[in-house]
Design an enzyme around this catalytic site. Structure first.
Site, PDB file in Angstrom:
ATOM      1  N   ARG A 524      32.971  -4.588  10.900  1.00 36.44           N
ATOM      2  CA  ARG A 524      32.203  -5.816  10.714  1.00 36.44           C
ATOM      3  C   ARG A 524      32.910  -6.754   9.752  1.00 36.44           C
ATOM      4  O   ARG A 524      33.593  -6.321   8.819  1.00 36.44           O
ATOM      5  CB  ARG A 524      30.812  -5.509  10.154  1.00 36.44           C
ATOM      6  CG  ARG A 524      29.897  -4.789  11.111  1.00 36.44           C
ATOM      7  CD  ARG A 524      28.524  -4.582  10.487  1.00 36.44           C
ATOM      8  NE  ARG A 524      28.637  -3.894   9.205  1.00 36.44           N
ATOM      9  CZ  ARG A 524      27.790  -4.029   8.188  1.00 36.44           C
ATOM     10  NH1 ARG A 524      26.770  -4.856   8.296  1.00 36.44           N
ATOM     11  NH2 ARG A 524      27.953  -3.358   7.068  1.00 36.44           N
ATOM     12  N   SER A 585      36.677   3.100   4.663  1.00 39.16           N
ATOM     13  CA  SER A 585      36.038   4.412   4.511  1.00 39.16           C
ATOM     14  C   SER A 585      36.947   5.555   4.929  1.00 39.16           C
ATOM     15  O   SER A 585      36.614   6.363   5.809  1.00 39.16           O
ATOM     16  CB  SER A 585      34.732   4.445   5.309  1.00 39.16           C
ATOM     17  OG  SER A 585      33.888   3.401   4.903  1.00 39.16           O
ATOM     18  N   ASP A 639      32.789   3.210   1.745  1.00 39.78           N
ATOM     19  CA  ASP A 639      31.375   2.932   2.013  1.00 39.78           C
ATOM     20  C   ASP A 639      30.457   3.608   1.013  1.00 39.78           C
ATOM     21  O   ASP A 639      29.336   3.138   0.773  1.00 39.78           O
ATOM     22  CB  ASP A 639      31.007   3.358   3.437  1.00 39.78           C
ATOM     23  CG  ASP A 639      31.405   4.793   3.755  1.00 39.78           C
ATOM     24  OD1 ASP A 639      32.097   5.420   2.932  1.00 39.78           O
ATOM     25  OD2 ASP A 639      31.040   5.280   4.836  1.00 39.78           O
TER      26      ASP A 639
END
Length: 885
Positions: A524, A585, A639
């Site tokens: 994203r 991540s 994350d």
């Protein structure tokens, strides 16, 4: 007068529809934990959760308590589909003094019958006193059952009134009496009423049966309900047979308008006035009495037996159901009717015979019609709760009225079809009563117990004791300390990587920030606006094709920059140089807030030229290649850190981040004096644990199961991220598939025949576990993945009734229950249809409290930790930089 009497015994179709609706409402009340006590249709759980599959074998003893008899049977099953069981039986007459005496005497009498029967039917050659002989007990009275072998008598009926039994466990009373007979090898395994026994008897005819009705002296019906709807029982998966005990329907007055004066007279003369009102309209114990009172009333109105003596009709019980059946089953004139009445001592005319026959037919026809109303209520309820357009089901039927009234089946079929046109019921006659069915209940109970033991053996290694968890906790603490140590960090499986995030949000952060979130096949791009009023965001999701995930590093980061440019263009941000936080991540060694070396790829990424390189610099290089000069990367994080920061904006006390998703990780704020891998002792720093690799050094080998090892060996990184492979979403579905394969191999699932789909890697998606936990929808998950196995014993199951499974293979309830057990965790108990989050959170918090009792921990669900959190890391970095911290 005759026509008026006949009309009063005839119920209009519209009223039958209303009655069906009332019964369905009362059924729902009976199943609900909150309203069960007020329901007249009691809907008692029987704990019979499976029907025979044809593999049952062995010797089974049955004791059936009948009206004034004890029937004993020895049933031998051969595992041949139960088509040819061998049966020996003996009937013992019971003195009336036993039926109305002390409860202990009743059960002693039953045990004596068992002892005598065994002595006559078994020899030392065919039976050993050391060989366990399981017993099924048919007890046709209303009981509150809490287990298959535990039932408390609620009330006597049918002429029984033994003292000291109501409120007691009748299974225990029978077992105690049997033990007194020194029959230590006889064990009462299951209790059921005659209705459940009838259903199970009809299940042995090669066709599955899910409803049974007994139309006898009393009346009752049972059916297989969705277990999660039976709130009065703990079982929530598969189906459970529910004993409706519909005889009390109408005790709340809902049937008052159809009660005739004759019915009222019968009720008033009974031993329980005002109770079991429905049963008194339909049970053969009462039908002769209804006819008797109708004849008395019509004689008083001079419509019958004019000028003759009817004193005999004043005697209660003189007009029996057999008299009624003899009268109505005669289609050839009134000769036989006259004979029956004359035997009773009456002197009927030809007209009297015809009118008596009309009254008898009306009374019995009404009883058959009311049975059809009850059946229709159950059919529609099953159809609705199974979410079907059409229900096709077999109904086992037994009882004096069914066998004795030639038109009973015709009326039952036609009226139930009128009331429930969406349902097609096929009636199966019970050939030898409930005794054979009781043997089947007992045999199935033993088969399921053996299955549970086998399933437990398979799943046992997955169950961790408190001591196991404490050992893992100690090992984790040990590896954490090694990871924090300057000289031991390199060999620690928990890397404890510094993030250079030294502050959490304090609420004064302001401005607009870009964020990237890369942690899987999708990523994203976000713009986050942090104002005094709060945080607002806009974002877009972009796909990373598999070819790019496994191609070159340059190709991967060029694709990321292309997506950033696309997003900024759509958001009119190309002219602004906004601070950017990058959620990455994957395991990194961070050497600065905006500098991190990739240690290894996970989650299916293998892009070349990246491991050992500075990820931020790889992104900046790609921006330069793409001539995107406005990129201002101020922070890189994973994350987990983003999750902590996201919650920290709302709660400054949030100092730990935890991710349990495709992968798993944790971070926390550590005192700098404990961080040996970074210079300085002042303040604190967020440590990225990278605990997914915990156990890579072999310290967790003792909790790894066969399934875990198989899954590990088939991944792209065998021997690495071993802790993550135990708990993260990327692997749980595959672990379940491996368990199902072993269970199928052990004949515990799918009749031992795995489909090709089941043998396909990663076919069982982890999201199915959540679906099963949320709804118990095991069959649906199997059908979605298209690998339900063939089952010849369930042709009228869910997929046989208006819906077809993708491969045409239905899924029996056994598979549903065992499959749910695998997915939800052996030994884990959850409330019906619990939200997955709540269930996971409850277990997480409970275990944490057990292992760290002195810690007071609050959990916050992170809202977009990797997006919002990345922007907040950038915002905090800008705030602390401007403040010179």
């Amino acid at each position: 007068q005759i026509q008026r009497a006949l009309r009063s015994l005839c119920i209009p179709l519209e009223r039958l529809h209303i009655m069906k609706g009332h019964m369905m409402q009362d059924m729902c009340k009976g199943l609900s934990r909150q309203t069960h006590a007020q329901a007249k249709v009691r809907m008692l759980p029987t704990y019979v959760c499976s029907t025979p599959n044809g593999t049952e074998k062995g010797n089974f003893l049955v004791v059936e308590l009948c009206q004034n008899q004890v029937r004993t049977l020895l049933v031998t099953l051969y595992g041949d589909g139960n088509m040819s069981p061998q049966m020996m039986y003996k009937i013992f007459d019971m003195p009336e003094s036993i039926m109305q005496g002390e409860g202990e005497a009743l059960f002693d009498f039953i045990a004596q019958c068992v002892s005598q029967f065994l002595a006559e039917t078994t020899t030392s050659d065919t039976s050993s006193s050391e060989e366990r002989l399981p017993l099924g007990f048919v007890f046709p009275f209303t009981c509150r059952q809490t287990q298959l072998d535990k039932a408390e008598l609620l009330s006597w009926s049918k002429g029984f009134s033994c003292s000291g039994v109501v409120g007691k466990d009748v299974v225990q009373m029978l077992q105690s009496a049997i033990n007194k007979q020194e029959l230590s090898h006889v064990e009462v395994v299951a209790l059921m009423n005659d209705t459940v026994g009838t259903m199970m008897t009809c299940c042995t005819e090669g066709r599955p049966c899910e409803i049974a009705m007994v139309a006898d002296k009393g009346s009752n019906c049972c059916f297989m309900a969705e277990a999660y709807l039976v709130e009065t029982a703990e079982e929530t998966s598969g189906r459970m047979c529910v004993n409706t005990e519909w005889g009390c329907f109408g005790d709340d007055g809902s049937l008052n308008d159809i009660f005739t004066p004759y019915d009222e007279s019968v009720d008033e003369e009974s031993s329980n006035p005002g109770e079991k009102r429905f049963e008194k309209l339909v049970g053969t114990l009462y039908l002769g009495e209804i006819v008797r009172h109708a004849l008395i009333a019509l004689t008083a109105e001079k419509a019958l037996f004019t000028g003759t003596d009817i004193a005999v009709l004043k005697e209660k019980g003189v007009f029996t159901i057999q008299h009624v059946l003899d009268i109505i089953n005669n289609e050839d004139g009134t000769t036989d009717v006259k004979r029956v009445l004359e035997v009773l001592g009456l002197q009927p005319s030809e007209r009297d015979c015809g009118r008596v026959q009309q009254i008898c037919r009306a009374v019995v026809g009404r009883a058959a019609t009311l049975h059809a109303v009850g059946l229709a209520a159950i059919l529609s309820y099953m159809c609705q709760t199974r979410d079907m357009e059409t229900l096709m089901v077999n109904v086992g039927v037994d009882g004096e009225l069914y066998k004795g009234y030639s038109r009973f089946e015709e009326i039952l079929q036609s009226v139930s079809r009128l009331l429930s046109p969406e349902c097609l019921a096929t009636l199966l006659p019970s050939r030898d009563g409930s005794g054979r069915g009781a043997a089947m209940v007992t045999a199935v109970a033993l088969r399921l117990a053996a299955q549970r033991r086998a399933v437990n053996e398979v799943l046992g290694p997955l169950r961790l004791t408190h001591a196991d968890l404490e050992k893992v906790q100690a090992l984790m603490r040990q590896e954490m300390e090694r990871g924090l140590g300057k000289h031991t960090n390199a060999t620690a499986s928990v890397r404890m990587l510094p993030t250079y995030v030294s502050h959490t949000p304090d609420g004064t952060e302001r401005g607009d920030f870009l964020a990237l979130d890369l942690g899987g096949t999708n990523f994203r791009v976000l713009v986050v606006h942090v104002t005094e009023e709060g945080i607002s965001m806009a974002s877009e999701i972009y796909v990373i094709p598999a070819a790019i995930m496994r191609g070159t590093g340059e190709g991967l980061f060029d694709h990321i920059i292309d997506c950033i440019v696309d997003f900024q263009t759509k958001q009119n941000l190309m002219t602004q140089a906004l601070p950017l936080g990058f959620t990455f991540s994957f395991p990194c060694q961070q050497v600065g807030l905006d500098k991190a070396l990739l240690l290894t790829w996970t989650k299916g990424f293998t892009a070349s030229g990246c491991v050992g390189q500075d990820v931020v610099q790889l992104l900046r290089d790609a921006a330069q290649r793409k001539q995107h000069s406005g990129l201002q990367v101020v922070a890189l994080l994973n994350d987990t850190v983003g999750t902590m920061m996201s919650c920290g904006y709302d709660d400054p006390k949030c100092e730990i981040g935890l991710i349990v998703g495709t992968g798993t990780n944790a971070c926390y704020m550590e005192e700098m004096r404990n961080v040996g891998t970074v210079e300085g002792d002042q303040g604190r720093m967020c440590i990225n644990m990278e605990w997914g690799a915990f156990g890579d050094n072999g310290c967790l080998d003792h909790i790894f199961t066969h399934f875990d090892r198989v899954v590990d060996e088939t991944t792209i990184n065998p021997g690495k991220q071993r802790f993550e492979k135990l708990i993260s979403g990327m692997y749980l579905g595959e672990i379940v598939r491996q368990i199902l394969l072993v269970m199928t191999e052990k004949q515990l699932l799918f009749q031992g025949r795995p489909t090709s789909k089941l043998q396909t890697r990663n076919i069982f998606q982890t999201k199915f576990l959540s679906t099963i936990e949320l709804t118990g929808a095991w069959s649906g998950c199997l059908s979605l993945s298209g690998w339900m196995a063939p089952c010849t014993s369930c042709t009228h199951g869910e997929w046989g009734q208006g819906r077809q499974a993708p491969m045409g293979h239905p899924c029996p309830m056994k598979e549903s229950a065992v499959g749910g057990m695998v997915c939800m965790g052996w030994g884990h108990q959850s409330s019906p249809s619990p939200p997955v989050l709540v269930s996971f959170s409850h277990n997480l918090q409970k275990t944490l409290k057990d292992l760290a009792p002195n810690c007071d921990v609050s959990f916050h669900l992170s809202e977009d930790g990797s997006g919002k959190g990345a922007a907040l890391v950038a915002a905090v970095a800008c705030r602390t930089a401007s403040a010179g911290q």
